[in-house]
Design an enzyme around this catalytic site. Structure first.
Site, PDB file in Angstrom:
ATOM      1  N   GLY A 138       0.825  -1.203   0.000  1.00 31.44           N
ATOM      2  CA  GLY A 138       0.000   0.000   0.000  1.00 31.44           C
ATOM      3  C   GLY A 138       0.858   1.251   0.000  1.00 31.44           C
ATOM      4  N   GLY A 139       0.663   2.097   1.027  1.00 31.30           N
ATOM      5  CA  GLY A 139       1.432   3.335   1.135  1.00 31.30           C
ATOM      6  C   GLY A 139       2.919   3.062   1.192  1.00 31.30           C
ATOM      7  N   GLY A 365      16.397   7.041 -36.027  1.00 33.92           N
ATOM      8  CA  GLY A 365      15.921   7.793 -34.870  1.00 33.92           C
ATOM      9  C   GLY A 365      16.695   7.431 -33.617  1.00 33.92           C
ATOM     10  N   ALA A 366      17.161   6.196 -33.557  1.00 34.93           N
ATOM     11  CA  ALA A 366      17.913   5.760 -32.376  1.00 34.93           C
ATOM     12  C   ALA A 366      19.263   6.480 -32.293  1.00 34.93           C
ATOM     13  CB  ALA A 366      18.115   4.255 -32.408  1.00 34.93           C
TER      14      ALA A 366
END
Lengths: 472, 72
Positions: A138-139, A365-366
């Protein structure tokens, strides 16, 4: 004899999960100074030293209500963060906690929220390291997740909702380990940066990482020694993929490479280490995995690492051998465009000294995403024979001259293709053209690379980005 | 325990290096794939005996396909 016996009894009586035992294993012997008296808050916050560097540390108390966090305990954490921010100290949290204290209701939730807020305030300003030694639910799961680096021992578990809730809501039958254990978070989710075989090594790895970030040192070029021939670590066959780890390790000072996220997105290697004594960050494509392609998890992994290094002033070395982005429907649907953009953004905004070395190839693009000159890299080098292009010359002319190649007699097609590729290489590709337009500075020999990289980074004025380190 | 080696990406099987019955150590080469215009070795991650090689040279395999099974 008597003294030895007494000591053994005392040790046996102290639970290994005791907060002081755990914090003492983390800190230099005798350096622990409490920030408050020990109490029933389920939390113990202290200051101390790691390899002589002052730090702030806290530990959830697994022996008090399973380490559940209430308002008192949370206040201790927030106070510790205030101190760390005032004195610019790293914060190390040891986690073993079931989350917020149920009995306190919304007051506990509010308190846990204030802990998160303290972590976010500190983000990018002081290094934050989390060590998860038990369940952190949880937290308590989001506490570590908000920090820069998360280490998990074999006993560590991180999840938002436990197996019982999962079973009652979704019907899925899963135990704590497969839901949120080291393999899950080290390999699948990327929540955890480092997994270890036991608690003691989790704490000692925490010390190593703290040392790398808190005592970064300076480039002592005289300490370098003879250069290794890094070229020998690449296969002779240029098409053959290889494991990049030996290259990274040989570039850095001996036995200093500390890999982060080793099992998650293994097609890119990220980690801290020392070069001529100074802490540096290394990002390297790993051709052995997915051919070294960038894909959405690897871009995200590298982006977060780049931003962490930038926030803490750690210079970057980027080793490039990348065939491109991984093609596929899965990738597009997985958000390779959005997640890939994070890497562009991370490099583009970084102000730490940055050096890029293209060892074999950088395509498409790499090429840009791997810290190209256009994104502000201070130094871009290539090894002899490296290719920098939109794609390999052979593939490029296959597209550009498709008709011409199709029209050629079958017997001559191959020769024509090779000739066109050579021509294309001269005009559009290759390092020569990249140097002409100033996007590659120099071709350097593998055998002098280690000392040249250290000297180049040492010559760039140090800088540090002014931004938080959102857990991308 | 059986450890299954899965394909990480679409590829052609370029060479099968290991055979059923072989003893392997982590890092030993099992097969070489061809993808992204590269030859990509697939290495054993665990020590053990190869109980199955599920691919043959020339096969086209896709992400998630079984390449080999190692018993340890």
């Amino acid at each position: 004899m008597t003294a030895v016996t007494t000591q053994a009894v005392e040790i046996a009586e102290i639970d290994p999960r005791d907060v002081e035992v755990r914090l003492n294993l983390l800190l230099d012997p005798g350096s622990l100074v409490p920030l408050h008296p020990r109490d029933d808050s389920g939390l113990y916050a202290v200051r101390g030293m790691v390899n002589g560097s002052p730090v702030v540390a806290f530990c959830t108390d697994a022996l008090k209500m399973g380490g559940a966090m209430g308002s008192e305990g949370c206040k201790h954490i927030v106070t510790a963060y205030d101190l760390a921010l005032r004195e610019r100290l790293p914060v190390i949290g040891i986690w073993h906690s079931g989350g917020a204290r149920l009995a306190e209701g919304v007051e506990a939730l509010d308190a846990v929220g204030l802990v998160f807020q303290a972590m976010i305030r500190a983000s990018g300003r002081v290094p934050q390291i989390s060590i998860v030694l038990g369940p952190a639910a949880g937290g308590a799961a989001y506490g570590p997740a908000l920090t820069d680096l998360v280490i998990m021992s074999n006993a560590g578990r991180v999840f938002v909702t436990g197996p019982d809730v999962v079973r009652s809501v979704t019907g899925e039958n899963v135990d704590m380990e497969s839901l949120g254990g080291p393999d899950t978070h080290g390999r699948r989710s990327g929540v955890v940066h480092v997994i270890t075989a036991d608690d003691a090594s989790a704490l000692s790895e925490g010390r190593r990482l703290t040392d790398l970030l808190a005592a970064q040192g300076s480039f002592e070029l005289a300490s370098l020694g003879a250069d290794p021939d890094l070229g020998a670590l690449l296969p002779e066959n240029r098409k053959r993929a290889y494991d990049v780890h030996p290259l990274v390790s040989a570039l850095l000072d001996e036995n200093t490479f500390f890999e982060l996220h080793a099992k998650w997105a293994p097609n890119i290697v990220t980690g801290l280490g020392r070069l001529a004594g100074r802490t540096v960050g290394v990002i390297a494509n790993n051709p052995l995995r997915l051919g070294g392609c960038l894909d959405s998890p690897s871009a995200e992994k590298a982006a977060r690492f780049v931003r962490m290094c930038d926030a803490f002033g750690v210079p970057l070395v980027v080793l490039v051998d990348v065939p491109g982005y991984l093609p596929g429907v899965g990738q597009e649907w997985d958000g390779v465009v959005r997640r890939g953009a994070k890497l562009l953004h991370a490099f583009g905004e970084a102000v730490v000294p940055r050096l890029t070395l293209v060892t074999r190839k950088a395509y498409g693009g790499a090429y840009i995403a791997m810290n190209a000159r256009a994104l502000g890299s201070n130094v871009v080098w290539a090894w002899p024979g490296a290719e920098v292009a939109v794609m390999g010359a052979t593939a490029a002319v296959g597209i550009l001259h498709r008709k011409k190649l199709a029209a050629a007699p079958p017997g001559e097609r191959e020769a024509l293709h090779a000739q066109l590729a050579a021509e294309h290489e001269r005009i559009a590709g290759g390092v020569a053209r990249a140097m002409e337009i100033g996007v590659v500075d120099e071709v350097i020999e593998p055998a002098v690379t280690r000392s040249r990289v250290a000297a180049a980074l040492a010559g760039i004025p140090p800088a540090r980005g002014a931004h938080g380190n959102i857990p991308l | 325990m059986n450890h299954t080696v899965l394909a990480e990406l679409v590829a052609n099987v370029f060479k099968v290096v290991a055979s059923p019955g072989d003893e392997v150590q982590p890092g030993d080469m099992l097969v070489i794939l061809e993808s992204m215009k590269m030859e990509i070795p697939v290495l054993a991650e665990v020590a053990g005996t190869i109980s199955e090689i599920a691919v043959a040279e020339g096969d086209v395999i896709t992400e998630g396909d079984t390449i080999a099974v190692i018993s340890s």
